[in-house]
Scaffold this motif. Structure first.
Motif, PDB file in Angstrom:
ATOM      1  N   SER A  21      37.019  46.362  36.853  1.00 42.89           N
ATOM      2  CA  SER A  21      36.171  46.885  35.666  1.00 42.89           C
ATOM      3  C   SER A  21      34.612  46.384  35.674  1.00 42.89           C
ATOM      4  O   SER A  21      34.136  47.036  34.624  1.00 42.89           O
ATOM      5  CB  SER A  21      37.239  46.062  34.566  1.00 42.89           C
ATOM      6  OG  SER A  21      36.919  44.695  34.658  1.00 42.89           O
ATOM      7  N   ASN A  48      43.007  44.529  37.623  1.00 41.34           N
ATOM      8  CA  ASN A  48      41.966  45.206  36.667  1.00 41.34           C
ATOM      9  C   ASN A  48      40.571  44.729  36.670  1.00 41.34           C
ATOM     10  O   ASN A  48      39.709  45.373  36.591  1.00 41.34           O
ATOM     11  CB  ASN A  48      42.787  45.488  35.503  1.00 41.34           C
ATOM     12  CG  ASN A  48      44.016  46.292  35.943  1.00 41.34           C
ATOM     13  OD1 ASN A  48      44.322  47.107  36.770  1.00 41.34           O
ATOM     14  ND2 ASN A  48      45.039  46.192  34.881  1.00 41.34           N
ATOM     15  N   ASN A  49      40.481  43.266  36.454  1.00 38.19           N
ATOM     16  CA  ASN A  49      39.273  42.814  36.336  1.00 38.19           C
ATOM     17  C   ASN A  49      38.247  43.023  37.548  1.00 38.19           C
ATOM     18  O   ASN A  49      37.100  43.079  37.472  1.00 38.19           O
ATOM     19  CB  ASN A  49      39.456  41.432  35.723  1.00 38.19           C
ATOM     20  CG  ASN A  49      39.939  41.279  34.399  1.00 38.19           C
ATOM     21  OD1 ASN A  49      40.037  42.096  33.609  1.00 38.19           O
ATOM     22  ND2 ASN A  49      40.431  40.011  34.290  1.00 38.19           N
TER      23      ASN A  49
END
Length: 507
Positions: free
Chosen positions: A501, A497-498
């Motif tokens: 993001s 997810n990073n």
């Protein structure tokens, strides 16, 4: 018919004259205690023994003739050293005497007549270039300014790998990805441009194509193993057209680099190396001429791109063949950085095992296995052997790095050895030693460390099949792998997810 007979007769007389001159020169100028040498051929000397890869050939010869031996490449005397004690004597006691560089065709034409920091002879001009490199280009402050570029390019690589590996393992070819990574990092630092990628990633496709072609030709025509570099007659007739190719390439390269400089001159402000060097040009024009800036750019691009890409490929290949080392490195990353935070360059100081992996990779697979050649400016002695003026010196770093008398379990990949303090500078020398050591070593360590650590942190890695990764060396200046690395990768869920993001900086 008579004309042909005359031409052949003239060539024969020329060859005899050259051979006679070499014999007289050898009898009257050769010191009594030259390093030992194999039998040689007239005119060609030992060029017939120069089989690729040269570092392995020289290692084999050293087993018979010792750690200091000599060869004749045509009319050029070459001394090869392959022991830490000999290297220490060369690059400490005789550092100034051996601080020159040989005059090759490629450094003459591409290196602005031997005037760049990598190719110029030792003296005031070189000292000034070295000062500029150390204080203005590769200083800690300057490298910190471009930290965001390196982080952004590594994230782009991670996202590219993530496209097909979110749910399961996907096969990827890594050689080209590592090359694109390092070239884009360097060119964004130098000129604010990406030359590898598609669509909005590359603003000018034609300019990018020209750059890639110039770099390809530069690497294809580089190196010190061209016979015409050492046999005057072959250089005179330009056998194979090497000099003509280099002259054409030099003209295109100069025009391309001048275009980058002129473009930046038209901009009021910017945050690239070219912008900064042009700002210094206004007050110190004699030190920062356009030609000096072009030479600095060329050295940075040719010296700082392929070397780092090759090192990354060897490093990951070793980790795939030693999964327990890969696992240990990931545990360190998870403990020191966390499983959900993307690593930064600032984390490298905490990742001692990762640093040991990189050191061990550079030990077994140095990107410059023979370093950059040195040239003696005066007579000297090494290990009690006479080294005449104008002798080319080659340091076989590859052989020293694998010498069982120097390293415990020398041919095995063991990063742990560097946790025990084996990194003596005369034993491990991937960036050279002494005055002519590589000024970009710090940048290379940052780039390789951030990229390799991020790949370990963000993905699970496996070999394509059960067989180990082929570790055969190919031919080339930077000792590439003979078989490009392919591997299976799968994204680690905690980190995925990073990657999405944080924004990507489109340049």
């Amino acid at each position: 018919m008579e004309a042909m007979v005359l031409i052949y007769s003239s060539l024969s007389l020329f060859v005899v004259a050259v051979a006679f001159k070499l014999i007289i020169h050898h009898q009257t100028r050769t010191p009594k205690h030259l390093p030992p040498s194999p039998p040689s051929l007239p005119i060609l000397g030992h060029l017939h023994l120069a089989k690729k890869p040269l570092h392995r050939t020289f290692h084999s010869l050293s087993q018979k003739y010792g750690h200091i031996f000599s060869l004749r490449f045509g009319s050029q005397l070459v001394v090869i050293v392959s022991s830490p004690s000999a290297v220490e004597e060369c690059l400490t006691k005789n550092d100034v005497v051996l601080a020159n560089r040989p005059d090759f065709l490629v450094t003459k034409h591409l290196g602005y007549n031997h005037t760049t920091v990598a190719t110029s002879p030792y003296g005031d001009h070189w000292r000034n270039l070295r000062r500029i490199s150390s204080l203005e280009i590769f200083s800690t402050n300057r490298l910190n300014m471009f930290m965001g570029i390196r982080r952004d390019e590594v994230k782009r690589l991670l996202r590219k790998l993530l496209r097909n590996s979110r749910k399961d393992f996907a096969k990827v070819e890594l050689k080209s990805l590592f090359s694109e990574l390092t070239f884009n990092i360097i060119m964004r630092m130098v000129a604010g441009k990406r030359y590898y990628g598609y669509g909005e990633d590359v603003k000018d496709e034609e300019e990018a194509r020209q750059f890639r072609e110039i770099i390809r030709e530069a690497f294809a025509n580089g190196g010190a193993s061209n016979p015409q570099e050492f046999v005057p007659m072959l250089r005179w007739i330009d056998l194979g057209g090497l000099e003509k190719r280099l002259m054409r390439l030099a003209k295109r390269t100069d025009a391309f680099l001048q275009g980058l400089i002129d473009e930046k001159k038209g901009e009021e402000e910017g945050n690239t190396m070219i912008h900064y060097l042009l700002s210094l040009q206004k007050s110190q024009s004699e030190y920062y001429s356009d030609q000096i800036i072009k030479g600095l750019i060329l050295d940075i691009v040719l010296g700082g791109t392929d070397t780092s890409a090759v090192t990354l490929e060897w490093a990951l290949s070793n980790l795939l063949n030693h999964p327990y080392i890969l696992k240990k490195a990931r545990v360190e990353l998870d403990n020191q950085v966390g499983e959900e935070n993307l690593m930064n360059e600032s984390d490298l100081s905490k990742l001692q095992y990762l640093q040991s992996i990189i050191s061990e990779t550079l030990r077994l697979y140095p990107a410059a296995p023979l370093l950059i050649p040195h040239m003696s400016s005066d007579d000297c002695t090494i290990g009690g052997q006479d080294i005449p003026r104008s002798t080319m010196l080659l340091v076989n770093a590859w052989a020293i790095h694998r010498d069982p008398k120097v390293w415990d379990d020398a041919t095995n990949f063991k990063p742990e050895r560097f946790e025990c303090g084996e990194a003596d500078k005369h034993k491990l020398m991937p960036f050279g030693l002494g005055r002519r050591s590589c000024p970009g070593a710090g940048l290379a360590q940052r780039t390789v460390g951030l990229a390799l650590g991020s790949l370990i942190q963000c993905f699970e890695w496996e070999r394509v099949g059960e067989e180990e990764v082929d570790m055969t060396e190919g031919n080339g200046i930077t000792m590439p792998k003979a078989v490009a690395l392919e591997a299976m990768c799968k994204a680690r869920p905690n980190i995925m997810n990073n990657l999405f993001s944080e924004p990507v900086d489109y340049v």
